[in-house]
Design a protein around this motif. Structure first.
Motif, mmCIF file in Angstrom:
data_model
loop_
_atom_site.group_PDB
_atom_site.id
_atom_site.type_symbol
_atom_site.label_atom_id
_atom_site.label_comp_id
_atom_site.label_asym_id
_atom_site.label_seq_id
_atom_site.Cartn_x
_atom_site.Cartn_y
_atom_site.Cartn_z
ATOM 1 N N ILE A 121 2.262 -2.025 -13.248
ATOM 2 C CA ILE A 121 1.060 -1.422 -12.680
ATOM 3 C C ILE A 121 0.550 -2.257 -11.508
ATOM 4 N N ALA A 122 0.550 -3.580 -11.656
ATOM 5 C CA ALA A 122 0.106 -4.454 -10.564
ATOM 6 C C ALA A 122 1.010 -4.284 -9.351
ATOM 7 N N ARG A 123 2.308 -4.192 -9.572
ATOM 8 C CA ARG A 123 3.235 -4.008 -8.451
ATOM 9 C C ARG A 123 3.016 -2.669 -7.757
ATOM 10 N N VAL A 124 2.716 -1.637 -8.523
ATOM 11 C CA VAL A 124 2.430 -0.326 -7.937
ATOM 12 C C VAL A 124 1.156 -0.394 -7.102
ATOM 13 N N ILE A 125 0.134 -1.071 -7.611
ATOM 14 C CA ILE A 125 -1.118 -1.205 -6.868
ATOM 15 C C ILE A 125 -0.881 -1.959 -5.567
ATOM 16 N N TYR A 126 -0.114 -3.056 -5.623
ATOM 17 C CA TYR A 126 0.182 -3.808 -4.396
ATOM 18 C C TYR A 126 0.953 -2.941 -3.401
ATOM 19 N N SER A 127 1.866 -2.135 -3.900
ATOM 20 C CA SER A 127 2.635 -1.248 -3.022
ATOM 21 C C SER A 127 1.741 -0.202 -2.374
ATOM 22 N N ILE A 128 0.818 0.350 -3.142
ATOM 23 C CA ILE A 128 -0.107 1.345 -2.599
ATOM 24 C C ILE A 128 -1.001 0.724 -1.527
ATOM 25 N N VAL A 129 -1.494 -0.492 -1.785
ATOM 26 C CA VAL A 129 -2.339 -1.168 -0.792
ATOM 27 C C VAL A 129 -1.537 -1.431 0.482
ATOM 28 N N GLY A 130 -0.292 -1.855 0.353
ATOM 29 C CA GLY A 130 0.551 -2.075 1.525
ATOM 30 C C GLY A 130 0.803 -0.796 2.295
ATOM 31 N N LEU A 131 1.064 0.280 1.587
ATOM 32 C CA LEU A 131 1.289 1.576 2.233
ATOM 33 C C LEU A 131 0.048 2.054 2.969
ATOM 34 N N THR A 132 -1.115 1.896 2.341
ATOM 35 C CA THR A 132 -2.341 2.319 3.011
ATOM 36 C C THR A 132 -2.641 1.453 4.235
ATOM 37 N N GLY A 133 -2.249 0.186 4.184
ATOM 38 C CA GLY A 133 -2.394 -0.659 5.362
ATOM 39 C C GLY A 133 -1.556 -0.147 6.516
ATOM 40 N N LEU A 134 -0.340 0.275 6.222
ATOM 41 C CA LEU A 134 0.515 0.837 7.272
ATOM 42 C C LEU A 134 -0.058 2.149 7.820
ATOM 43 N N ILE A 135 -0.615 2.957 6.941
ATOM 44 C CA ILE A 135 -1.241 4.192 7.394
ATOM 45 C C ILE A 135 -2.424 3.872 8.310
ATOM 46 N N ASN A 136 -3.195 2.846 7.966
ATOM 47 C CA ASN A 136 -4.332 2.461 8.806
ATOM 48 C C ASN A 136 -3.888 1.944 10.160
ATOM 49 N N VAL A 137 -2.749 1.275 10.236
ATOM 50 C CA VAL A 137 -2.223 0.843 11.533
ATOM 51 C C VAL A 137 -1.901 2.069 12.383
ATOM 52 N N GLY A 138 -1.301 3.065 11.771
ATOM 53 C CA GLY A 138 -1.018 4.312 12.490
ATOM 54 C C GLY A 138 -2.276 4.988 12.974
ATOM 55 N N ILE A 139 -3.314 4.976 12.152
ATOM 56 C CA ILE A 139 -4.598 5.558 12.533
ATOM 57 C C ILE A 139 -5.185 4.796 13.726
ATOM 58 N N LEU A 140 -5.070 3.485 13.723
ATOM 59 C CA LEU A 140 -5.577 2.668 14.823
ATOM 60 C C LEU A 140 -4.922 3.059 16.129
ATOM 61 N N PHE A 141 -3.597 3.173 16.124
ATOM 62 C CA PHE A 141 -2.892 3.520 17.353
ATOM 63 C C PHE A 141 -3.163 4.954 17.788
ATOM 64 N N THR A 142 -3.409 5.856 16.842
ATOM 65 C CA THR A 142 -3.760 7.229 17.176
ATOM 66 C C THR A 142 -5.086 7.269 17.912
ATOM 67 N N HIS A 143 -6.062 6.509 17.420
ATOM 68 C CA HIS A 143 -7.374 6.482 18.069
ATOM 69 C C HIS A 143 -7.311 5.787 19.425
ATOM 70 N N LEU A 144 -6.429 4.815 19.591
ATOM 71 C CA LEU A 144 -6.294 4.170 20.894
ATOM 72 C C LEU A 144 -5.699 5.127 21.918
ATOM 73 N N ASP A 145 -4.783 6.003 21.464
ATOM 74 C CA ASP A 145 -4.191 6.982 22.373
ATOM 75 C C ASP A 145 -5.210 8.019 22.821
ATOM 76 N N GLU A 146 -6.186 8.342 21.962
ATOM 77 C CA GLU A 146 -7.180 9.358 22.297
ATOM 78 C C GLU A 146 -8.180 8.861 23.327
#
Length: 66
Positions: free
Chosen positions: A40-65
């Motif tokens: 369960i801890a490993r799944v939580i860490y994986s989810i947090v890492g995945l959401t961090g990557l999604i947030n990086v994508g969101i950052l670059f999307t807003h910079l393009d706008e």
């Protein structure tokens, strides 16, 4: 900001707070609650890492706008 982006941001903030506790107080809340090295801890860490990557994508999307 859509619902997925908000959810990812909340999860990333929770992960950042956990890292803050690790750095300042040497307390890992995830491992304290779910056990060190548990699946369960490993799944939580994986989810947090995945959401961090999604947030990086969101950052670059807003910079393009701008």
């Amino acid at each position: 900001m859509n619902t997925l982006q908000k959810a990812c941001l909340v999860i990333t903030i929770i992960g950042a707070l956990n890292w803050g506790f690790i750095g300042l107080l040497d307390i890992n809340i995830i491992e304290a609650v779910f056990g060190a090295g548990s699946v369960i801890a490993r799944v939580i860490y994986s989810i947090v890492g995945l959401t961090g990557l999604i947030n990086v994508g969101i950052l670059f999307t807003h910079l393009d706008e701008d």
